[in-house]
Design a protein around this motif. Structure first.
Motif, short mmCIF file in Angstrom:
data_model
loop_
_atom_site.label_atom_id
_atom_site.label_comp_id
_atom_site.label_asym_id
_atom_site.label_seq_id
_atom_site.Cartn_x
_atom_site.Cartn_y
_atom_site.Cartn_z
N THR A 201 18.13 69.43 48.60
CA THR A 201 19.17 69.26 49.99
C THR A 201 19.50 68.25 50.10
N TYR A 202 18.34 66.87 50.32
CA TYR A 202 19.03 65.58 50.22
C TYR A 202 19.93 65.56 49.73
N VAL A 214 22.41 58.84 59.81
CA VAL A 214 20.61 59.33 59.83
C VAL A 214 20.37 60.29 58.63
N ALA A 215 21.01 60.89 58.13
CA ALA A 215 20.80 62.09 56.86
C ALA A 215 20.13 60.81 55.94
N GLU A 216 20.95 60.07 55.35
CA GLU A 216 20.95 59.05 54.36
C GLU A 216 19.35 57.92 54.78
N THR A 217 18.86 57.89 56.00
CA THR A 217 17.57 56.68 56.42
C THR A 217 16.34 57.91 56.97
N MET A 301 11.60 53.28 56.43
CA MET A 301 13.53 52.54 55.50
C MET A 301 13.45 51.01 55.08
N THR A 302 13.62 50.61 53.92
CA THR A 302 14.54 49.34 53.69
C THR A 302 15.59 48.95 53.09
N ASP A 303 16.16 47.82 53.86
CA ASP A 303 17.68 47.28 53.46
C ASP A 303 17.55 46.57 52.29
N ASP A 304 17.71 47.34 51.05
CA ASP A 304 18.41 46.53 49.76
C ASP A 304 19.18 45.91 49.85
#
Length: 322
Positions: A201-202, A214-217, A301-304
């Motif tokens: 689903t994701y 929002v969905a992706e994080t 959540m991390t910022d890559d």
């Protein structure tokens, strides 16, 4: 440039960290002494009051949880205004009320100082890496003075117009993010009830027209179960309440916004005001008996993306005119 920072919470602490990491002379103030000591250990100075901080700094930044908290810090007997002098800058980085930020800005100007509102958008994880977006409401001269610092704190900086405009736009973006969160929760619970694998689903959401920031994080920490985005239900309620107020003041008969306020009122009543905001999904988990969890997702959540120099975002109409 000496920078003073008041409010070392979830967002403020990360923004202040960017200032310190990039070599600015930083003085900090927070009611939580442990947070202050963490910054002092990294080389920051401390102030025992907002007044003292304002007396010793060229730029005074406030990043606080509510308009009322900001007003108290600014107007108290030992507040920022008591120590503010000409040729300094007050920068409000909270998500606040347009009317209130304009009122405080007038008091700042009366001291001969310059006000700027510069709320951020993009999540705490991007505030930590300097890749967050910043809205800046102020006169153009003050904006250009602050731009080198703002492009240190964030990657994309948008001059929105005069004081008040950034607050209105920031509240609008938080409203949209909350709408995405609520619909994401409904989508995930419905897919689980329909027997669809949640990891699949994701992926379906993120590669489709149904995706969103929002969905992706937040979708990842929902499925992990930590639900940790360093943002709480009371702060969501404040922001969407401010958006509803803007609509009412301008005669716009919104339909979805009041439902969102009701949903978060119910979430706060059930789980408490300091519950993490993605746990709004618990209302549907409780109602259905379903658990919305999946393997393979991170607990925060991390910022890559690498930290890169920021830049001013110029609206298309202005680019064309230039």
């Amino acid at each position: 440039m000496k920078v003073g920072f008041i409010g070392l919470g979830n967002v403020g602490g990360k923004l202040a960290g960017s200032i310190l990491r990039n070599g600015f002379d930083l003085t900090v103030r927070d009611l939580n002494e442990e947070l202050v000591q963490e910054f002092v250990a990294q080389g920051a100075s401390r102030a025992d009051s907002p007044k003292e901080l304002a007396e010793t700094c060229d730029v005074i930044i406030t990043c606080l949880p509510s308009p009322a908290a900001c007003s108290e810090v600014m107007e108290a007997e030992d507040g920022v205004l008591a120590g503010l002098s000409a040729d300094t800058i007050w920068a409000e980085m909270s998500t606040t009320d347009e009317t209130e930020v304009k009122r405080i800005a007038d008091l700042v100007r009366a001291k001969g100082a310059a006000p700027i509102e510069c709320p951020v958008s993009g999540g705490c994880h991007r505030a930590a890496t300097g890749n967050i977006s910043i809205f800046a409401g102020c006169d153009r001269e003050t904006f250009e003075q602050m731009l080198p610092m703002l492009t240190t704190l964030g990657r994309r900086v948008l001059h929105t117009g005069e004081i008040g405009s950034a607050s209105v736009l920031k509240v609008m973006t938080n409203y949209l993010a909350t709408a995405n969160l609520i619909t994401l929760a409904e989508a995930m619970v419905t897919m689980k009830a329909a027997g669809i694998d949640l990891a699949t689903t994701y992926e379906a959401i993120t590669i489709s027209s149904g995706t969103s920031f929002v969905a992706e994080t937040e979708g990842q920490v929902i499925l992990n179960g930590s639900r940790d985005i360093s943002f709480t239900m009371d702060l969501v309620k404040k922001d969407i309440g401010l958006f509803q107020k803007i609509a009412e003041e301008n005669g716009v008969p919104l339909e979805i916004s009041p439902l969102m306020v009701d949903i978060f009122d119910d979430g706060i009543a059930r789980y408490g005001p300091r519950e993490l905001s993605p746990n709004i999904i618990r209302r549907l988990e409780d109602a259905t008996g379903l658990s919305i969890l999946a393997e393979g997702f991170p607990d925060e959540m991390t910022d890559d993306e690498p930290e890169e120099p920021g830049y001013e975002v110029v609206p298309a109409a202005r680019r064309a005119a230039e």
